[in-house]
Design a protein around this motif. Structure first.
Motif, PDB file in Angstrom:
ATOM      1  N   ALA A  49      35.395  32.222  45.036  1.00  0.00           N
ATOM      2  CA  ALA A  49      34.808  33.569  44.969  1.00  0.00           C
ATOM      3  C   ALA A  49      33.788  33.349  46.261  1.00  0.00           C
ATOM      4  O   ALA A  49      33.572  32.470  46.702  1.00  0.00           O
ATOM      5  CB  ALA A  49      34.286  33.756  43.720  1.00  0.00           C
ATOM      6  N   THR A  57      29.392  42.956  48.335  1.00  0.00           N
ATOM      7  CA  THR A  57      30.891  42.354  48.758  1.00  0.00           C
ATOM      8  C   THR A  57      31.080  41.279  48.085  1.00  0.00           C
ATOM      9  O   THR A  57      30.404  40.187  48.284  1.00  0.00           O
ATOM     10  CB  THR A  57      31.127  42.501  50.206  1.00  0.00           C
ATOM     11  OG1 THR A  57      30.776  43.698  50.962  1.00  0.00           O
ATOM     12  CG2 THR A  57      32.567  42.257  50.495  1.00  0.00           C
ATOM     13  N   THR A  58      32.193  41.234  47.183  1.00  0.00           N
ATOM     14  CA  THR A  58      32.562  40.031  46.591  1.00  0.00           C
ATOM     15  C   THR A  58      34.163  39.962  46.712  1.00  0.00           C
ATOM     16  O   THR A  58      34.781  40.712  46.819  1.00  0.00           O
ATOM     17  CB  THR A  58      31.869  39.909  45.097  1.00  0.00           C
ATOM     18  OG1 THR A  58      32.701  41.214  44.357  1.00  0.00           O
ATOM     19  CG2 THR A  58      30.708  39.826  44.971  1.00  0.00           C
ATOM     20  N   TYR A  59      34.661  38.787  46.708  1.00  0.00           N
ATOM     21  CA  TYR A  59      36.014  38.368  46.709  1.00  0.00           C
ATOM     22  C   TYR A  59      36.338  37.368  45.817  1.00  0.00           C
ATOM     23  O   TYR A  59      35.629  36.395  45.612  1.00  0.00           O
ATOM     24  CB  TYR A  59      36.358  37.945  48.346  1.00  0.00           C
ATOM     25  CG  TYR A  59      36.245  38.705  49.334  1.00  0.00           C
ATOM     26  CD1 TYR A  59      35.528  38.551  50.746  1.00  0.00           C
ATOM     27  CD2 TYR A  59      36.583  40.170  49.093  1.00  0.00           C
ATOM     28  CE1 TYR A  59      35.608  39.323  51.412  1.00  0.00           C
ATOM     29  CE2 TYR A  59      36.434  41.114  50.288  1.00  0.00           C
ATOM     30  CZ  TYR A  59      35.817  40.636  51.546  1.00  0.00           C
ATOM     31  OH  TYR A  59      35.640  41.320  52.582  1.00  0.00           O
ATOM     32  N   TYR A  60      37.574  37.453  45.170  1.00  0.00           N
ATOM     33  CA  TYR A  60      38.057  36.308  44.369  1.00  0.00           C
ATOM     34  C   TYR A  60      39.342  35.983  44.565  1.00  0.00           C
ATOM     35  O   TYR A  60      40.369  36.900  44.870  1.00  0.00           O
ATOM     36  CB  TYR A  60      37.811  37.018  42.795  1.00  0.00           C
ATOM     37  CG  TYR A  60      36.472  37.326  42.181  1.00  0.00           C
ATOM     38  CD1 TYR A  60      36.071  38.676  42.510  1.00  0.00           C
ATOM     39  CD2 TYR A  60      35.717  36.647  41.733  1.00  0.00           C
ATOM     40  CE1 TYR A  60      34.700  39.147  42.116  1.00  0.00           C
ATOM     41  CE2 TYR A  60      34.425  36.670  41.474  1.00  0.00           C
ATOM     42  CZ  TYR A  60      34.000  38.405  41.496  1.00  0.00           C
ATOM     43  OH  TYR A  60      32.733  38.477  41.266  1.00  0.00           O
ATOM     44  N   GLU A  62      43.095  35.192  43.189  1.00  0.00           N
ATOM     45  CA  GLU A  62      43.787  35.785  41.979  1.00  0.00           C
ATOM     46  C   GLU A  62      43.821  35.140  40.821  1.00  0.00           C
ATOM     47  O   GLU A  62      43.798  35.817  39.609  1.00  0.00           O
ATOM     48  CB  GLU A  62      45.214  36.143  42.687  1.00  0.00           C
ATOM     49  CG  GLU A  62      45.356  37.202  43.576  1.00  0.00           C
ATOM     50  CD  GLU A  62      45.098  38.496  43.148  1.00  0.00           C
ATOM     51  OE1 GLU A  62      44.376  39.429  43.943  1.00  0.00           O
ATOM     52  OE2 GLU A  62      45.264  38.808  41.856  1.00  0.00           O
ATOM     53  N   LYS A  65      40.347  36.084  38.932  1.00  0.00           N
ATOM     54  CA  LYS A  65      39.804  37.537  39.080  1.00  0.00           C
ATOM     55  C   LYS A  65      40.112  38.069  37.656  1.00  0.00           C
ATOM     56  O   LYS A  65      40.804  37.703  36.776  1.00  0.00           O
ATOM     57  CB  LYS A  65      40.913  38.688  39.803  1.00  0.00           C
ATOM     58  CG  LYS A  65      40.349  39.636  40.249  1.00  0.00           C
ATOM     59  CD  LYS A  65      41.247  40.486  41.242  1.00  0.00           C
ATOM     60  CE  LYS A  65      41.392  39.658  42.506  1.00  0.00           C
ATOM     61  NZ  LYS A  65      41.979  40.662  43.707  1.00  0.00           N
ATOM     62  N   ARG A 104      30.520  39.504  56.576  1.00  0.00           N
ATOM     63  CA  ARG A 104      31.383  39.565  55.376  1.00  0.00           C
ATOM     64  C   ARG A 104      31.769  38.365  55.012  1.00  0.00           C
ATOM     65  O   ARG A 104      32.076  37.439  55.792  1.00  0.00           O
ATOM     66  CB  ARG A 104      32.665  40.395  55.631  1.00  0.00           C
ATOM     67  CG  ARG A 104      32.373  41.810  56.153  1.00  0.00           C
ATOM     68  CD  ARG A 104      33.737  42.640  56.627  1.00  0.00           C
ATOM     69  NE  ARG A 104      34.553  42.722  55.496  1.00  0.00           N
ATOM     70  CZ  ARG A 104      34.608  43.719  54.569  1.00  0.00           C
ATOM     71  NH1 ARG A 104      33.474  44.514  54.774  1.00  0.00           N
ATOM     72  NH2 ARG A 104      35.254  43.960  53.522  1.00  0.00           N
ATOM     73  N   ARG A 107      37.145  33.616  52.935  1.00  0.00           N
ATOM     74  CA  ARG A 107      38.091  33.158  51.995  1.00  0.00           C
ATOM     75  C   ARG A 107      38.294  31.672  52.435  1.00  0.00           C
ATOM     76  O   ARG A 107      39.175  30.774  51.787  1.00  0.00           O
ATOM     77  CB  ARG A 107      39.295  33.860  51.557  1.00  0.00           C
ATOM     78  CG  ARG A 107      38.925  35.108  50.911  1.00  0.00           C
ATOM     79  CD  ARG A 107      40.144  35.953  50.696  1.00  0.00           C
ATOM     80  NE  ARG A 107      39.912  37.301  49.997  1.00  0.00           N
ATOM     81  CZ  ARG A 107      39.995  38.329  50.071  1.00  0.00           C
ATOM     82  NH1 ARG A 107      39.677  38.438  51.727  1.00  0.00           N
ATOM     83  NH2 ARG A 107      39.745  39.377  49.632  1.00  0.00           N
TER      84      ARG A 107
END
Length: 125
Positions: A49, A57-60, A62, A65, A104, A107
């Motif tokens: 993450a 702004t967040t990313y995970y 798969e 998630k 940003r 990953r």
């Protein structure tokens, strides 16, 4: 560089929850994008993450998630990883990382310039 120290790991049963914390020191935390990665034995470090400096702004990955949530408290210089519904495959060493150069969050592990020492999370079935 920034110094990062993880805490909150441990041994839990499948379905349990854990919250990892990562305390930062050494430079302005609010300007850093932060990420969590993990490494299974014998495997490459993988993205879990990431969160922007503002938290908007967040990313995970798969695989996490809907179960994991990354957050940060810039007043405490700390980033968190709330892990719910843990599975045995979540067993790994978890690392937090800081990126001082990108707006940003990334990953990719190569984009992070500071790393914590890692903390073990073990999920038993």
């Amino acid at each position: 560089q920034v110094r990062l120290v993880e805490s909150g790991g441990g041994f839990v049963q499948a379905g349990d929850s854990l919250r990892l914390s990562c305390a930062a020191a050494g430079r302005t935390f609010g300007g850093l994008a932060m990420g969590w990665f993990r490494q299974h034995p014998g495997k490459e470090r993988e993205f879990v993450a990431a969160i922007s400096w503002s938290g908007d702004t967040t990313y995970y990955a798969e695989s996490v998630k809907g179960r994991f949530t990354i957050s940060r408290d810039n007043t405490k210089n700390t980033v968190y990883l709330q892990m719910n519904s843990l599975k045995p495959e979540d067993t790994a060493v978890y690392y937090c990382a800081a990126d001082a150069f990108r707006v940003r969050p990334s990953r990719s592990a190569v984009d992070y310039d500071s790393w914590g020492q890692g903390i073990q999370v073990t999920v038993s079935s």
